[in-house]
Design a protein around this motif. Structure first.
Motif, PDB file in Angstrom:
ATOM      1  N   ALA A 612      55.478  19.148  30.830  1.00  0.00           N
ATOM      2  CA  ALA A 612      56.927  18.941  30.879  1.00  0.00           C
ATOM      3  C   ALA A 612      57.727  20.244  30.814  1.00  0.00           C
ATOM      4  O   ALA A 612      58.909  20.256  31.182  1.00  0.00           O
ATOM      5  N   HIS A 613      57.128  21.346  30.295  1.00  0.00           N
ATOM      6  CA  HIS A 613      57.867  22.609  30.105  1.00  0.00           C
ATOM      7  C   HIS A 613      59.097  22.375  29.224  1.00  0.00           C
ATOM      8  O   HIS A 613      60.199  22.889  29.499  1.00  0.00           O
ATOM      9  N   LYS A 637      61.135  19.030  32.340  1.00  0.00           N
ATOM     10  CA  LYS A 637      61.561  19.029  33.741  1.00  0.00           C
ATOM     11  C   LYS A 637      61.570  17.641  34.361  1.00  0.00           C
ATOM     12  O   LYS A 637      62.137  17.454  35.439  1.00  0.00           O
ATOM     13  N   GLY A 638      60.956  16.654  33.700  1.00  0.00           N
ATOM     14  CA  GLY A 638      60.965  15.289  34.216  1.00  0.00           C
ATOM     15  C   GLY A 638      60.115  15.125  35.465  1.00  0.00           C
ATOM     16  O   GLY A 638      59.553  16.088  36.006  1.00  0.00           O
ATOM     17  N   PHE A 639      60.033  13.882  35.942  1.00  0.00           N
ATOM     18  CA  PHE A 639      59.242  13.590  37.150  1.00  0.00           C
ATOM     19  C   PHE A 639      59.644  12.213  37.671  1.00  0.00           C
ATOM     20  O   PHE A 639      60.442  11.488  37.057  1.00  0.00           O
ATOM     21  N   ASP A 640      59.083  11.850  38.813  1.00  0.00           N
ATOM     22  CA  ASP A 640      59.365  10.547  39.433  1.00  0.00           C
ATOM     23  C   ASP A 640      58.271   9.565  39.011  1.00  0.00           C
ATOM     24  O   ASP A 640      57.129   9.666  39.477  1.00  0.00           O
ATOM     25  N   SER A 669      62.457   8.569  33.537  1.00  0.00           N
ATOM     26  CA  SER A 669      62.416   9.997  33.845  1.00  0.00           C
ATOM     27  C   SER A 669      62.886  10.226  35.274  1.00  0.00           C
ATOM     28  O   SER A 669      62.793   9.321  36.128  1.00  0.00           O
ATOM     29  N   GLN A 670      63.389  11.411  35.497  1.00  0.00           N
ATOM     30  CA  GLN A 670      63.696  11.877  36.845  1.00  0.00           C
ATOM     31  C   GLN A 670      63.663  13.395  36.840  1.00  0.00           C
ATOM     32  O   GLN A 670      63.844  14.017  35.778  1.00  0.00           O
ATOM     33  N   GLY A 674      64.405  15.330  31.961  1.00  0.00           N
ATOM     34  CA  GLY A 674      63.578  14.985  30.816  1.00  0.00           C
ATOM     35  C   GLY A 674      62.910  13.615  30.978  1.00  0.00           C
ATOM     36  O   GLY A 674      63.038  12.946  32.015  1.00  0.00           O
ATOM     37  N   THR A 675      62.209  13.197  29.928  1.00  0.00           N
ATOM     38  CA  THR A 675      61.431  11.951  29.983  1.00  0.00           C
ATOM     39  C   THR A 675      61.574  11.214  28.657  1.00  0.00           C
ATOM     40  O   THR A 675      61.575  11.839  27.591  1.00  0.00           O
TER      41      THR A 675
END
Length: 684
Positions: A612-613, A637-640, A669-670, A674-675
């Protein structure tokens, strides 16, 4: 060239000889009178019938012995599979997971001592197996090892028992007579009521037939028949020893019902007055139809011996010494049939061995019933003779030629051919071809024999496939366990390298710096010492977290909140993240649910640290509105979440763990935002 050892050649030769003799006798009737011819023909007919009946009885006895042997050996094979399984599990270190099986007994501390002190037993009403331990032997480490090692059989016993046709119970017995039995039949209450628990106080496993001093060959041992006090009827048991190397660790046994075997013997009646009986390798009576007990004995029987199971397990030389002596002599000279007098009545006794068990199946047929048909033949000859006298010798000759041709055709079509087909089928099975079948060409005994043969081959084929499938499944499970263990060791090695070893390296570096500073400027010694202390505290947190992962049972003693606290401390120390926690008091939920929530949090925080950094992580465990909510939030940094991430099993395992305990898993998350991972578990 015709081989005379073929049954078809023997039948053809016998029929031709019979027709020739019949023609000669008929000619003698014309010249010397039909009365003498009638007597000679009747004698020849009786001899022929006796010879044919003897051959049929021998074949029937051998076939039935093979079927009985396969059925009993199948039950014994189940004990060998279970014994090998527990030895392999011990050798590989594979043990049943006590935390995942709350209704399984793993140690003596889970047992209850009866009020009279005679029996330790499992009082859990949800138990899957019966656990019994003699009250006179205090449980110790040997008891715990027997319970722990045999717990892995909880899932294997039902499938093994289901695969046997006649098995009614399967069990494990340890060195201290610690007993694990499937299925549950209320054995503790029964043992205490019928006095068996009290009688067992002086029992020793060294006195058992399967023990090393009585069974140095380590083979499966069959016990004498006995009447089960749990209402299972007449049983016989097979026991297979368990050895860890050269150390005897008890045995696996199976109880086999003899009711079905006795019922089949009752149906095995080639003639109205015939019957069959089965002896074990020591000459003891294993099975006999109840209505034929008196016919087997050579002396008056007591009321107890005349009962349905009164003579079962008794030695034959005590029931009928003459018959026992004759069978023993026949066994030494290896004849398949013998003629003796049984209680003054001439009989034919055919015998065949059950090859894998060393037992013997015998069929007793009154000789008078075998030759009874010859009287009908004599009357028929007499009627034909009267007519023959009125006819010419030429018509007689033509008649016998036609009769011989028809008789030869019928014997070849309806007797020799089915027997040849059956022999070919038996040879094919012997060669390993279980797909063979023989044609059923009639509705008589040979047709029934062919149909039974086909059923036997189908059953053998089906059970062979089942055993192969079971073996493949066991190998697959063993491979999966080994891979999981290897992956866990690799993960722990990485964790130790990335955390504790780095901390130790930093401590060593700080110590050298402090040593140098001590020589140059002692006033500035505090800075490297503080650095060393911070690294030591971080390493200690990491080590505690790793030890907790190695000992998940600590959840039961320390609680979920303590576990999450240790995990967050380790994350803060290792990755220098700003970790904030918010925990309500320890929740009252099952241990299985606590472990699942801990593993989800562990996987989520590892993902934050690795992918996630993030610089900040918020971990909370809140109890509100009748539900327990676990939340992990980061500013990474989040994700899809809708994308596929091959190789990242954590994103798949977390919702599976939540679903397993009846909880709801949600991830928000996006990219760049963040998540947030939320798990909600309803209480109650």
């Amino acid at each position: 060239m015709v081989r005379f050892n073929r049954i078809s050649a023997k039948i053809t030769a016998g029929v031709m000889a019979f027709v020739l003799l019949l023609a000669l006798v008929t000619g003698a009737l014309v010249w010397r009178g039909f009365h003498q011819a009638e007597q000679a023909a009747a004698q020849r007919s009786a001899d022929s019938l006796q010879t044919q009946s003897r051959a049929t009885l021998i074949q029937l006895t051998a076939q039935e012995a093979q079927l009985s042997d396969l059925e009993l050996q199948q039950a014994a094979r189940a004990t060998k599979i279970a014994a090998d399984f527990i030895v392999q599990a011990h050798a590989s270190g594979k043990m049943a997971d006590g935390s995942a099986a709350p209704n399984v007994v793993f140690q003596a501390a889970q047992l209850t001592l009866s009020e009279n002190g005679l029996l330790y037993y499992d009082a859990n009403p949800k138990r899957r197996t019966e656990i019994l331990h003699i009250g006179s032997i205090p449980p110790d480490e040997v008891t715990d090892r027997s319970l722990r090692d045999s717990a892995i059989l909880e899932d294997l016993f039902p499938s093994l028992l289901e695969q046997t046709q006649t098995g009614v119970g399967i069990y494990f017995q340890g060195p201290q007579l610690t007993f694990r039995y499937y299925p549950v039949r209320g054995l503790p209450e029964l043992e205490l009521q019928n006095g068996a628990a009290e009688a067992a106080q002086t029992a020793r496993i060294e006195d058992f037939l399967v023990a090393p001093n009585n069974n140095p060959q380590r083979k499966t041992v069959w016990l004498p028949p006995y009447l089960d006090d749990a209402g299972q009827g007449l049983l016989v048991s097979a026991d297979t020893p368990i050895y860890y190397g050269d150390e005897f660790q008890g045995f696996i046994g199976i109880d086999v019902s003899l009711t079905r075997l006795i019922e089949r013997l009752s149906q095995l009646k080639p003639t109205p007055g015939s019957f069959a009986f089965l002896l074990d390798s020591d000459g003891r009576l294993v099975a006999v139809p109840a209505e034929r007990v008196a016919a087997l004995a050579s002396r008056p029987l007591s009321a107890q011996e005349q009962a349905a199971n009164g003579l079962l397990g008794a030695a034959l030389n005590r029931i009928n010494p003459e018959l026992a002596t004759a069978l023993e002599a026949a066994q030494q000279s290896a004849p398949d049939a013998l003629e003796i007098a049984l209680n003054g009545q001439p009989v034919i006794v055919t015998r065949a061995s059950l090859p894998n068990l060393g037992w013997t199946l015998s069929i007793v047929v009154p000789l008078a019933e075998v030759t009874a048909e010859s009287q009908n033949v004599a009357r028929s000859i007499e009627a034909d003779a009267i007519a023959t006298v009125r006819n010419t010798l030429l018509i007689m000759a033509l008649f016998f030629i036609g009769a011989a041709a028809v008789t030869l055709w019928l014997s070849q079509r309806f007797l020799a051919r089915p027997v040849t087909d059956m022999l070919s089928g038996v040879r094919a099975i012997t060669a390993g071809d279980l797909d063979v079948s023989v044609p059923v060409t009639s509705n008589d005994e040979l047709g029934e024999l062919a149909a039974s043969f086909n059923q036997m081959t189908d059953e053998l084929n089906r059970r062979t496939r089942q055993l192969a499938q079971t073996s493949a499944e066991l190998q697959l499970k063993e491979t999966q366990v080994k891979m999981a263990a290897l992956e866990e060791r690799q993960r722990l090695a990485r964790e130790l390298h990335d955390s504790v070893s780095q901390a130790l390296y930093g401590i060593a570096l700080g110590a050298r710096t402090a040593q140098t500073q001590l020589e140059r400027d002692p006033a500035r010694l505090g800075e490297p010492l503080e650095y060393i202390l911070s690294l030591a505290e971080a390493g200690l947190s990491e080590m505690r977290a790793l030890i907790f992962e190695l000992r998940p049972e600590s959840l039961q003693t320390e609680g979920l909140v303590a576990a999450l606290t240790k995990q967050s401390d380790a994350l803060r120390a290792r990755y220098k993240l700003d970790v904030t926690t918010r925990f309500d008091p320890e929740p009252e939920i099952p241990l299985e649910a606590k472990e699942a929530l801990y593993r989800i949090a562990q996987e989520a925080m590892h993902n934050v640290a690795r992918h996630a950094h993030a610089t900040r992580v918020e971990l909370s465990l809140l109890n509100a509105d009748g539900a327990l909510t676990l939340e992990i939030r980061d500013n990474g940094k989040g994700f899809d979440p809708s994308r596929e991430f091959p190789g990242h099993l954590g994103l798949k395992s977390m919702p599976e763990r939540a679903a397993h305990i009846g909880g709801a898993f949600h991830i928000t998350s996006q990219p760049g935002a963040g998540t947030v991972i939320t798990v909600t578990v309803p209480k109650g």
